[in-house]
Motif scaffolding. Sequence first.
Motif, PDB file in Angstrom:
ATOM      1  N   SER A 139       0.823  -1.206   0.000  1.00 55.99           N
ATOM      2  CA  SER A 139       0.000   0.000   0.000  1.00 55.99           C
ATOM      3  C   SER A 139       0.862   1.264   0.000  1.00 55.99           C
ATOM      4  CB  SER A 139      -0.897   0.017   1.231  1.00 55.99           C
ATOM      5  OG  SER A 139      -1.515   1.281   1.339  1.00 55.99           O
ATOM      6  N   LEU A 150      -4.506   5.963  -6.327  1.00 54.35           N
ATOM      7  CA  LEU A 150      -5.384   5.250  -7.273  1.00 54.35           C
ATOM      8  C   LEU A 150      -4.726   5.124  -8.644  1.00 54.35           C
ATOM      9  CD1 LEU A 150      -8.940   6.661  -6.434  1.00 54.35           C
ATOM     10  CD2 LEU A 150      -7.981   4.406  -5.873  1.00 54.35           C
ATOM     11  N   TYR A 153      -2.093   2.405  -8.422  1.00 53.15           N
ATOM     12  CA  TYR A 153      -2.658   1.040  -8.401  1.00 53.15           C
ATOM     13  C   TYR A 153      -3.137   0.652  -9.800  1.00 53.15           C
ATOM     14  CZ  TYR A 153      -2.554   1.685  -3.334  1.00 53.15           C
ATOM     15  OH  TYR A 153      -2.146   1.931  -2.046  1.00 53.15           O
ATOM     16  N   LYS A 154      -3.713   1.640 -10.514  1.00 54.83           N
ATOM     17  CA  LYS A 154      -4.190   1.374 -11.881  1.00 54.83           C
ATOM     18  C   LYS A 154      -3.015   0.941 -12.768  1.00 54.83           C
ATOM     19  CE  LYS A 154      -7.648   4.452 -12.661  1.00 54.83           C
ATOM     20  NZ  LYS A 154      -7.949   5.803 -13.189  1.00 54.83           N
ATOM     21  N   ASN A 157      -2.118  -2.429 -12.112  1.00 52.06           N
ATOM     22  CA  ASN A 157      -3.244  -3.347 -12.215  1.00 52.06           C
ATOM     23  C   ASN A 157      -3.616  -3.965 -10.887  1.00 52.06           C
ATOM     24  OD1 ASN A 157      -4.826  -3.865 -14.321  1.00 52.06           O
ATOM     25  ND2 ASN A 157      -3.221  -4.961 -15.487  1.00 52.06           N
ATOM     26  N   GLN A 158      -3.713  -3.108  -9.891  1.00 53.23           N
ATOM     27  CA  GLN A 158      -3.825  -3.619  -8.536  1.00 53.23           C
ATOM     28  C   GLN A 158      -4.956  -2.890  -7.818  1.00 53.23           C
ATOM     29  OE1 GLN A 158      -0.088  -2.773  -6.686  1.00 53.23           O
ATOM     30  NE2 GLN A 158      -1.012  -2.732  -4.692  1.00 53.23           N
ATOM     31  N   LYS A 159      -5.691  -3.633  -6.964  1.00 50.64           N
ATOM     32  CA  LYS A 159      -6.707  -2.967  -6.136  1.00 50.64           C
ATOM     33  C   LYS A 159      -5.988  -2.321  -4.959  1.00 50.64           C
ATOM     34  CE  LYS A 159     -10.984  -5.398  -6.921  1.00 50.64           C
ATOM     35  NZ  LYS A 159     -10.818  -6.848  -7.068  1.00 50.64           N
ATOM     36  N   SER A 160      -6.624  -1.287  -4.339  1.00 54.83           N
ATOM     37  CA  SER A 160      -5.999  -0.636  -3.189  1.00 54.83           C
ATOM     38  C   SER A 160      -5.749  -1.667  -2.087  1.00 54.83           C
ATOM     39  CB  SER A 160      -6.924   0.462  -2.683  1.00 54.83           C
ATOM     40  OG  SER A 160      -6.390   1.027  -1.536  1.00 54.83           O
TER      41      SER A 160
END
Length: 183
Positions: A139, A150, A153-154, A157-160
């Motif tokens: 994180s 954000l 993460y984009k 290719n990752q969710k928070s």
Amino acid sequence: MIAIYPGSFDPITLGHLDIIKRGSRLFEKVIVAVLRNPNKKPLFSVQQRLEQIRQATKNLPNVDIDSFDGLTVNYAQMQNAQVLLRGLRAVSDFEVELQMAHTNKTLSTQIETVFLATSNEYSFLSSSVVKEIAKFGGSVDHLVPPHIALDIYKCYNQKSPVLNSTTTKTMSFPKKVSPDLGV
Ligand code: ADP
């Protein structure tokens, strides 16, 4: 007095923003200037970085955002700026920054480099650290503003990711983040 805060800002971190906020209290105007460097392969385009910085500094009325290429002193002269603002974290920064300040002095005696010491809590923080953590699924919510986290993460290719409670409380990260970083 107008100050230029030049850098790559790929992406801008809370450490950079701390320098900008403190600089904006010292100078009439601070121009955050993103260097267009064709030799580097950045994570974010110059346009994306300008937008990220614009949003992160929208509450600071005397902070402008721009991009430039070529010599920083030439850009500073074009903007009628007298100061190059830089941040100092560690001795390693000092060596590079001092050499750059001396070099710039040989190019223009009118422009002074002013250094602000990093705030303690950001002394470890760099754009590379942020990218390295995100790349390995960690994180970065505590290191960059939310809209930039954000974007990062984009990119990966990752969710928070959810921080564990120790990391959140101490604002630090595990000693062994990745072998690449050597921390
Ligand atoms: P550059 O490629 O010019 O080093 P950076 O975006 O990495 O661009 O940094 C721009 C400036 O911000 C440099 O002076 C750098 O030392 C400073 N800086 C970066 N991170 C921090 C931080 N956490 N605290 C204080 N200054 C910082």
